[in-house]
Design an enzyme around this catalytic site. Structure first.
Site, mmCIF file in Angstrom:
data_model
loop_
_atom_site.group_PDB
_atom_site.id
_atom_site.type_symbol
_atom_site.label_atom_id
_atom_site.label_comp_id
_atom_site.label_asym_id
_atom_site.label_seq_id
_atom_site.Cartn_x
_atom_site.Cartn_y
_atom_site.Cartn_z
ATOM 1 C CB ALA A 29 0.844 -2.593 11.548
ATOM 2 C CG MET A 30 0.167 -3.245 4.799
ATOM 3 S SD MET A 30 -0.865 -1.743 4.383
ATOM 4 C CE MET A 30 -1.891 -2.406 3.564
ATOM 5 C CG HIS B 1 -6.201 0.168 12.692
ATOM 6 N ND1 HIS B 1 -6.884 1.368 12.665
ATOM 7 C CD2 HIS B 1 -5.427 0.142 11.301
ATOM 8 C CE1 HIS B 1 -6.769 1.813 11.269
ATOM 9 N NE2 HIS B 1 -5.851 1.158 10.526
ATOM 10 C CD GLU B 2 -2.707 -2.448 10.550
ATOM 11 O OE1 GLU B 2 -3.335 -2.443 9.482
ATOM 12 O OE2 GLU B 2 -2.677 -1.009 11.100
ATOM 13 C CD GLU C 188 -2.839 1.069 2.334
ATOM 14 O OE1 GLU C 188 -2.920 0.324 3.239
ATOM 15 O OE2 GLU C 188 -3.717 1.839 2.130
ATOM 16 C CD GLU D 230 -6.432 3.184 6.513
ATOM 17 O OE1 GLU D 230 -6.601 3.024 7.921
ATOM 18 O OE2 GLU D 230 -5.777 2.227 6.010
HETATM 19 N N1 TRP Z 1 -2.958 0.783 5.708
HETATM 20 C C1 TRP Z 1 -2.256 0.792 6.805
HETATM 21 C C2 TRP Z 1 -2.946 0.950 8.161
HETATM 22 O O1 TRP Z 1 -3.622 1.830 8.255
HETATM 23 C C3 TRP Z 1 -1.174 1.879 6.956
HETATM 24 C C4 TRP Z 1 -0.387 2.086 5.554
HETATM 25 C C5 TRP Z 1 -0.697 2.662 4.511
HETATM 26 C C6 TRP Z 1 0.946 1.813 5.354
HETATM 27 N N2 TRP Z 1 0.575 2.973 3.651
HETATM 28 C C7 TRP Z 1 1.570 2.283 4.305
HETATM 29 C C8 TRP Z 1 1.986 1.043 6.115
HETATM 30 C C9 TRP Z 1 2.677 2.385 3.857
HETATM 31 C C10 TRP Z 1 3.368 1.038 5.948
HETATM 32 C C11 TRP Z 1 3.606 1.548 4.759
HETATM 33 O O2 TRP Z 1 -3.138 0.255 8.912
HETATM 34 ZN ZN ZN Z 2 -5.412 1.352 8.522
#
Ligand code: TRP
Ligand code: ZN
Length: 899
Positions: free
Chosen positions: A269-270, A304-305, A128, A327
């Site tokens: 985190a992702m 959240h994740e 992402e 988000e």
């Molecule tokens: N989608 C992730 C979250 O909100 C966060 C995220 C977006 C992210 N872009 C990123 C994490 C780039 C690491 C690097 O949980």
């Molecule tokens: Zn998120």
């Protein structure tokens, strides 16, 4: 030299993708010098495409293309072209076809941490928003959803763990010392949710039973030797799974749920499907190494994740303008989880504090944007406090307006309609409107208008008529965002918001008054939700026997700035009697802000030190607050929050006109010093009474006690007396947990005494092998109020403990200094600005995402005096003059200069 902000992409230009990709089969072979990625994709023309003849143009970045084959036939040189990060096919394409590409990538040279990259223990991905195109050629946009099969190959000894999304289906050995593993993800997903890992890691495994009786195999993978720091994250994961079943009826849908921790990561985190990748900071915790707030932060990020699995993965975004769809909603969900797991009041207070410290300034500065922006140059710049935190407030307002059960029905309807699809914010709001029967048309302005609205409220009591009249006026002046739209000649309209004001009326005896609005035949409770929809609205309460103090915006029911002319006595009254924990805290913050604003003015005219601006009644209110800690019914965590004065950043927002960082700092320190001197006995007593003897646990009771104890310590340390120093040293020596150690170290770091260096040295010596603790060591120095902080931070950039390539280190030292230490960042000699610019220039090519986050430190530069503005502009121009400046930094700096 660049002269303007990089080229923008517009929401209005959205068109459906010309092709769909149904299946992706990746074969990834990792070698020391490079990684070969073979991708086989099943494509077909999109029946919804605008142009049925459109050609196929795939995204790709930093890829070395070896071959392209269409339905098994290798294409000749003239049958495709590579241009500007795109692969364009120049052959006749059938309705459906297989496309195979082979490319080489160099993860060891990927310093951006986007795509596939090397970190200490192996290889990791971050896709992402647009990282997948750095792995292979693809239609790298969230509305293209495919089923993935992935085979990984790597050296077995160096990278024993091979992971991707979904289920492991086969594995084996091959070649000399190599192995492979194959993973299949049963769910369609957009490319940004793709993940793979090849690393040497330890793993903690536990099973979770879903309420329908399925077993989910949970796993937390961490750096070898760190298994003893995983238990908390694992417990948080299980709590999250349970909570989502109970509150939203949502179950985990996969057999495997993996969390992998990595030390080099741009954000927290992702949420990759079934394979979350986490910053180590959001996973690893032991009492020795993590603070109470780290433990709580881990709970929230894990939740959240996990919650993204439904709000993000099952239902995803049509395009990146809709980012808040996932988000804002997911932050709202993790906030609710936090309120259910910990103290609801304290959680809400902390979440509002974050909103005010980060989002309000964003909305008032050059990067202002609505939660759904109309355009962007670099999407990574829009993972913002506005999209996340204000986005969550917008969801919360829907929850408040339609009520809890209608909200749940709206969520059910949202999943029923959109499961498996990529949708828009309108789709979400429509589900909520349809399920509740509430018209949310006007409410959608929250998605299109930027800026923090100001809500001017006035109350008038008519004793003879026993009537209390409350009038509201909404103000929503155009922000930098609307000014830019206007300059571009784009049409936009602005209008009043639809928002909830949760309120109560408090009588002189502290009791809540029954609420009967004119036209109603009887009172309905003591707390009401008023709906505002117009520029001006008036509400009349009948049968009000005594002059009330209105308690407005309880729970912070709308993200606005409330302007109500409270007298100081009324605020003290609310502090003592409001039934809403948030509102009690808010009254205290308001009171402190009013006093500090006078103090700031006094400091500007040289009369600050005389302290004439501090009313004795305020000291007494704080004395009462401290005394309440002795009551076993009281919540020490709430008292700690109430004792914490608004930060310098938040005070700067409250100042009208030119911001004087020295006066803000001076006034705040003076108030702390005065309270410490006047309340020394009470502070010491509370500090001593709260000493814990039980072994450390991050439970609410202990956390609250430590929070209050360390808040008292902080006040006491402000006096820098021999006694205070002794307290700090004793706490440093005796602490059996990181919360207490770092609290004492931070307080000591503010003082210009010889003990400071000795304590910092000892701390580093003890913890130099724990990266996350070294971050704390950097952080306390960055946030120090001591006079030499600027030059110390500058020299820490060259310290062996610092590493500019590691985002956590940059955030701990540089971002903390630039955004959390305004007095030193805005030093009158411009040294803070020069430091930020140096770091931004060093990082711009290596890691533009991190560089851009540091660049945001300049957002507020126009609010300072002419001399500071000129120093800041010099650095902004210096950054802008860099050749090949990244789009990320270019957009931020361009907008700052336009302001
Ligand atoms: N989608 C992730 C979250 O909100 C966060 C995220 C977006 C992210 N872009 C990123 C994490 C780039 C690491 C690097 O949980
Ligand atoms: Zn998120």
């Amino acid at each position: 030299m660049r002269t303007e902000t990089p080229q923008a992409i517009y929401l209005k230009d959205y068109t459906p993708p010309p092709f769909l990709i149904d299946t992706v089969d990746l074969d990834v072979a990792i070698f020391d010098e490079n990684t070969r990625v073979r991708s086989r994709m099943g494509l077909r023309r999109n029946p919804a495409a605008a142009d049925p003849q459109a050609s196929l143009c795939l995204d790709g970045e930093d890829l070395v293309l070896e071959s392209v084959a269409l339905d098994g036939r290798i294409l000749a040189a003239g049958e495709y072209v590579l241009c500007g990060g795109r692969l364009l096919l120049r052959v006749e394409l059938p309705e459906a076809f297989m496309l195979e590409t082979v490319s080489l990538i160099e993860p060891d040279k990927n310093t951006q941490l986007s795509g596939f990259y090397r970190s200490k223990d192996g290889y990791f991905t971050q896709c992402e928003a647009e990282g997948f195109r750095r792995i292979t050629w693809f239609l790298d946009r969230p509305d293209v959803m495919a089923k993935y099969t992935v085979t990984l190959h790597a050296d077995k000894a160096k990278f024993p763990v091979l992971l991707s999304n979904g289920n492991p289906v086969a594995s084996g050995s091959e070649g000399v010392g190599r192995h492979w593993a194959k993973w299949v993800d049963p769910f369609r997903k957009p490319s940004y949710l793709f993940a793979m890992v090849a690393a040497k890691l330890d793993v903690l495994r536990e099973d979770y039973q879903t309420r329908s009786g399925r077993t989910v195999h949970c796993a937390v993978f961490v750096e070898p030797g760190k298994l003893d720091q995983c238990a908390h994250a694992m417990a948080a994961l299980k709590k999250s799974m349970k909570w989502d079943e109970v509150v939203f009826g949502l179950e985990m849908d996969l057999d495997h749920y993996m969390i992998v921790a990595v030390g080099d990561f741009n954000m927290g985190a992702m949420e990759n499907k079934g394979l979350n990748i986490f910053n180590t900071k959001c996973v690893l915790a032991s009492p020795d190494t993590a603070t109470d707030s780290d433990f709580q932060h881990i709970d929230r990020v894990v939740a959240h994740e996990y919650f993204h699995n439904w709000t993000g993965d099952r239902v995803t975004c049509r395009d990146w303008f809709q980012l808040s769809l996932k988000e804002g909603l997911t932050v709202f969900r993790d906030q609710q989880f936090g309120m259910d797991m910990h103290s609801a009041g304290v959680t809400r207070i902390q979440d509002v504090r974050t909103l005010r410290a980060a989002q309000f300034p964003e909305d008032a500065g050059p990067m202002a944007h609505p939660i759904r922006p109309a355009s962007y140059a670099e999407i990574n710049n829009f993972y913002s406090a506005t999209v996340y935190e204000k986005g969550a407030e917008v969801i919360r307002m829907i929850h408040t307006l339609i009520g809890k059960s209608a909200f749940r029905a709206g969520m059910d309807l949202y999943f029923k309609r959109h499961d498996g699809h990529a949708v828009t914010c309108e789709d979400f709001v429509s589900a909520m409107a349809d399920a509740s029967g509430v018209d949310l048309t006007q409410f959608k302005r929250w998605y299109n208008q930027a800026g923090t609205p100001r809500l001017v409220a006035r109350g008038e009591y008519d004793a003879a008529a026993r009537r209390f009249t409350l009038s509201f006026t909404q103000q929503y002046p155009a922000t930098a965002y609307e000014r830019r739209l206007e300059a571009e000649g784009r049409k936009f309209s602005r209008g009043a918001y639809h928002l909830p004001v949760v309120l109560g009326l408090i009588g002189p005896d502290g009791a809540e008054l029954p609420l009967r609005l004119a036209g109603e035949d009887k009172a309905v409770g003591t707390q009401r939700v008023l709906e505002l929809r117009e520029d001006e609205q008036t509400f009349v309460f009948e049968d009000v026997a005594v002059q009330p103090v209105p308690s407005l915006l309880r729970g912070f029911s709308a993200p606005v700035i409330l302007d109500y002319p409270y007298a100081e006595a009324e605020l003290t009254h609310l502090m003592a009697h409001d039934t809403d924990a948030f509102s009690r805290w808010e009254a205290g913050q308001r009171l402190a802000t009013q006093i500090l604003l006078r103090g700031i003015e006094a400091f500007q005219t040289g009369k600050g030190e005389a302290l004439g601006w501090i009313p004795a009644s305020y000291v007494e209110a704080i004395r009462t607050l401290l005394a309440s800690a002795a009551d076993p019914e009281s919540d020490p965590a709430l008292i700690a929050e109430a004792l914490t004065l608004p930060s310098e950043v938040v005070l700067a927002e409250a100042v009208s006109g030119v911001v004087d960082p020295d006066a803000i700092h001076g006034a705040r320190e003076a108030l702390i010093g005065h309270l410490a001197a006047q309340l020394k006995g009470e502070l010491l007593m509370t500090y001593q009474a709260l000493k814990l003897s039980a072994p450390y646990s991050p439970d609410a009771a202990q956390v609250g006690a430590r929070a209050l104890r360390n808040t008292c310590l902080d006040y006491l340390a402000g006096s820098a007396t021999v006694e205070a120093l002794a307290l700090l040293k004793a706490q440093l020596d005796e602490a059996d947990n990181m919360t207490d150690s770092v609290a004492a170290l931070a307080a000591l770091a503010n003082l210009d005494v010889p003990e400071r260096q000795a304590a910092l040295d000892a701390f580093l010596e003890r913890w130099k092998h724990e990266a996350l603790v070294v971050d704390k060591w950097l952080n306390v120095q960055a946030l120090s109020s001591a006079a030499d902080t600027g030059s110390r931070v500058r020299s820490l950039l060259d310290h062996p403990a610092f590493d500019i390539r590691n985002p956590n280190k940059v955030y701990a030292l540089v971002r903390a200094f630039c955004r959390g230490n305004p007095r030193h960042f805005h030093a009158a000699d411009g040294s803070g600005y020069a430091l930020a610019a140096d770091v931004i220039l060093l990082l711009d090519s290596a890691n533009p995402q991190v560089a851009s986050r540091i660049a945001r430190s300049f957002d507020a530069w126009r609010r300072f005096d002419a001399a500071r503005q000129s120093l800041a502009r010099t650095q902004l121009l210096r950054i802008q003059a860099k050749t090949d400046l990244s789009r990320d930094v270019g957009e931020v700096i361009g907008r700052a200069l336009e302001a």
